[in-house]
Write a protein that holds these residues in place. Structure first.
Motif, short mmCIF file in Angstrom:
data_model
loop_
_atom_site.label_atom_id
_atom_site.label_comp_id
_atom_site.label_asym_id
_atom_site.label_seq_id
_atom_site.Cartn_x
_atom_site.Cartn_y
_atom_site.Cartn_z
N ARG A 160 9.06 -51.30 25.96
CA ARG A 160 10.21 -52.02 25.31
C ARG A 160 10.43 -51.27 24.10
O ARG A 160 11.30 -50.84 23.69
N SER A 161 9.22 -51.12 23.23
CA SER A 161 9.36 -50.23 22.07
C SER A 161 9.82 -48.84 22.24
O SER A 161 10.59 -48.46 21.28
N LEU A 162 9.13 -48.36 23.15
CA LEU A 162 9.79 -46.96 23.42
C LEU A 162 11.08 -46.78 23.79
O LEU A 162 12.17 -46.21 23.32
N SER A 163 11.75 -47.73 24.55
CA SER A 163 12.99 -47.81 25.16
C SER A 163 14.00 -48.10 24.09
O SER A 163 15.07 -47.42 24.01
N ASN A 164 13.57 -49.13 23.08
CA ASN A 164 14.49 -49.61 22.02
C ASN A 164 14.47 -48.57 21.15
O ASN A 164 15.66 -47.99 20.45
N ILE A 166 14.55 -45.19 21.79
CA ILE A 166 15.36 -44.18 22.46
C ILE A 166 16.84 -44.44 22.30
O ILE A 166 17.76 -43.74 21.86
N VAL A 167 17.17 -45.70 22.39
CA VAL A 167 18.60 -46.24 22.47
C VAL A 167 19.12 -46.59 21.06
O VAL A 167 20.44 -46.57 20.89
N THR A 168 18.28 -47.10 20.39
CA THR A 168 18.54 -47.65 19.10
C THR A 168 17.54 -46.98 18.03
O THR A 168 17.00 -47.79 17.56
N PRO A 169 17.65 -45.57 17.86
CA PRO A 169 16.45 -45.07 16.91
C PRO A 169 16.45 -45.49 15.57
O PRO A 169 17.44 -45.61 14.89
N GLU A 221 14.49 -32.42 36.92
CA GLU A 221 15.43 -33.19 37.20
C GLU A 221 15.19 -34.57 37.91
O GLU A 221 15.86 -35.61 37.32
N LEU A 222 14.01 -34.52 38.48
CA LEU A 222 13.47 -35.92 38.99
C LEU A 222 12.96 -36.74 37.96
O LEU A 222 13.36 -37.98 37.68
N ARG A 223 12.25 -36.09 36.99
CA ARG A 223 11.83 -36.82 35.66
C ARG A 223 13.05 -37.31 34.94
O ARG A 223 13.06 -38.56 34.50
N ALA A 224 14.10 -36.46 34.75
CA ALA A 224 15.10 -36.99 34.04
C ALA A 224 15.93 -37.97 34.50
O ALA A 224 16.53 -38.83 34.11
N MET A 225 16.07 -38.15 35.99
CA MET A 225 16.71 -39.11 36.66
C MET A 225 15.85 -40.33 36.59
O MET A 225 16.62 -41.39 36.42
N ALA A 226 14.65 -40.34 36.69
CA ALA A 226 13.81 -41.46 36.51
C ALA A 226 13.95 -42.19 35.24
O ALA A 226 13.94 -43.23 34.96
N PHE A 227 13.95 -41.26 34.44
CA PHE A 227 14.24 -41.65 32.88
C PHE A 227 15.60 -42.38 32.59
O PHE A 227 15.45 -43.27 32.12
N ILE A 228 16.55 -41.72 33.17
CA ILE A 228 17.89 -42.58 32.88
C ILE A 228 18.04 -43.74 33.72
O ILE A 228 18.48 -44.78 33.21
N LEU A 229 17.45 -43.77 34.93
CA LEU A 229 17.57 -44.94 35.66
C LEU A 229 16.68 -46.19 35.27
O LEU A 229 16.95 -47.29 34.89
N LEU A 230 15.50 -45.76 34.49
CA LEU A 230 14.67 -46.85 34.01
C LEU A 230 15.29 -47.23 32.61
O LEU A 230 15.21 -48.50 32.42
N ILE A 231 15.72 -46.51 31.87
CA ILE A 231 16.19 -46.78 30.34
C ILE A 231 17.52 -47.55 30.76
O ILE A 231 17.66 -48.69 30.33
N ALA A 232 18.56 -46.97 31.37
CA ALA A 232 19.76 -47.29 31.47
C ALA A 232 19.80 -48.82 32.50
O ALA A 232 20.53 -49.55 32.28
N GLY A 233 18.65 -48.62 33.27
CA GLY A 233 18.70 -49.64 34.26
C GLY A 233 18.32 -51.29 33.92
O GLY A 233 18.50 -52.22 34.73
N HIS A 234 17.74 -51.22 32.63
CA HIS A 234 17.45 -52.55 32.12
C HIS A 234 17.96 -52.69 30.95
O HIS A 234 18.43 -53.86 30.45
#
Length: 392
Positions: A160-164, A166-169, A221-234
């Motif tokens: 959660r700390s990493l995700s926060n 990234i989206v609200t640096p 591309e797989l790493r990037a897709m996992a990244f965006i699905l994981l971050i944006a997905g929650h």
């Protein structure tokens, strides 16, 4: 045109940007602005609904910063994903993901979403009070997206700390470090899945997915897709649930109307998306040529910021827009975007919000605020609060 410094409005703009958006909209749908710190980025902000909708589908507005000679931190460290590319690259990537991330797959998650919600409320309810973010709004979507992707149990506090970040640096350096750490984690996860027996999760499916012509996602591309699905997905769903509960509890007449007729729940979620959507502005676009937006000259290479929440309060599209009304027909809101970049996870976010809100209201007939919400998230990408104290 003079640059409007949104940071000059102070913390009040972060708490409640809608009066500022209304003030700007009264002067026109497009304005040259500087975003608040820590980003303090300059660009053209669109605050009108019709203008925002048109901009979301305008092919002259590119999502690809490399066309300006820039490489984003995500692009350089994670790889190319659907939010930072244009057709035909976008068309290719989205079609490969859409083969696995289907409506059928999302609908099949309904019993599990209900089960997770029930388990979280079973832990929460005996306590009589809680921070709704910690007790329900965060653990529900992070559990669902991790299970969907096939991510094993992770340190959710650390993630959660990493995700926060990234989206609200809080700073450029902290954001860069968070992206690097998450990229390293995803590389290890993907390699583990390559070596493991075939599994029935989305990430494993993406590893195996091939188009008719044999095309498949590359490693980056797989790493990037996992990244965006994981971050944006929650992230979006955390704020949708939290904003939804906060809005309902501060509009007791609408909460009472919903309790009296829970068949209004689907419409109430759509009105919540319009009234206090979880994504305040779309990710940036760049003018690929000199152009006009609603009569305003935008230069080639200029940044364009599309105000999704601002568009939801445009009286031209939504009469009496500052009134929260669950009986409203808010079809046409832009909370999930519009056009080719429309949110791939919108059906999952709607499902989670409907289950979470419906179950919470059913189990907590006397739910109430237990103090003011925590600070609103900084920046202009995500709209939500750090904490929401509630009691019952």
């Amino acid at each position: 045109m003079a640059v409007i410094d949104l940071g000059a409005y102070g913390p009040g703009f972060t708490r409640d940007p809608y009066p500022v958006y209304a003030e700007l909209r009264a002067r026109g749908p497009v304005h040259r602005v500087r975003t608040p710190p820590p980003e303090a980025y300059e660009g053209w902000l669109i605050v009108g609904h019709d203008e925002a909708r048109a901009a979301l589908t305008d092919p002259r507005l590119s999502k690809d910063s490399t066309k300006r000679g820039l490489v984003s931190r995500e692009d350089g460290l994670m790889g190319r994903h659907v939010l930072i590319v244009d057709p035909p690259e976008h068309t290719r990537l989205r079609s490969l993901v859409a083969r696995s991330f289907t409506m059928r797959r999302v609908e099949a998650l309904r019993p599990r979403v209900q089960q997770i919600t029930d388990e979280l409320l079973a832990q929460m309810l005996p306590k009589g009070r809680a921070d709704l973010v910690e007790a329900l709004a965060y653990p529900l979507p992070i559990t669902v997206i991790c299970e969907l992707l096939g991510v094993p149990d992770i340190d959710r506090v650390a993630f959660r700390s990493l995700s926060n970040e990234i989206v609200t640096p809080t700073s450029w350096e902290a954001e860069l470090a968070a992206v690097r750490r998450l990229a390293s984690y995803l590389d290890e996860l993907i390699e583990d899945k390559r070596c493991a027996a075939p599994a029935d999760d989305l990430l494993s499916d993406l590893l195996r997915t091939r188009a008719e012509d044999g095309d498949r996602l590359s490693g980056s591309e797989l790493r990037a897709m996992a990244f965006i699905l994981l971050i944006a997905g929650h992230e979006t769903t955390v704020n949708l649930i939290t904003n939804g509960v906060h809005t309902l509890l501060t509009h007791p007449d609408q909460l009472a109307a919903l309790r009296a007729d829970m068949t209004l729940l689907d419409g109430a979620v759509e009105e919540l998306l319009r009234f206090e959507g979880p994504v305040e502005t779309a990710t940036y676009r760049y003018a690929s040529e000199s152009m006009e937006i609603a009569g305003t000259a935008v230069g080639e290479g200029d940044t364009v910021i599309i105000g999704l929440d601002a568009a939801g309060r445009d009286a031209v599209r939504f009469p009496d827009p500052d009134r929260f009304d669950i009986h409203r027909a808010p079809q046409g809101h832009l909370a999930f975007g519009h056009g080719i970049h429309y949110c791939l996870g919108a059906p999952l976010a709607r499902l989670e919000a409907r289950v979470a809100l419906g179950t919470l209201l059913e189990r907590c007939p006397d739910l109430a605020l237990d103090g003011p919400p925590g600070p609103w998230l900084p920046g202009m990408l995500m709209r939500g609060v750090r904490s929401l104290p509630v009691r019952w």
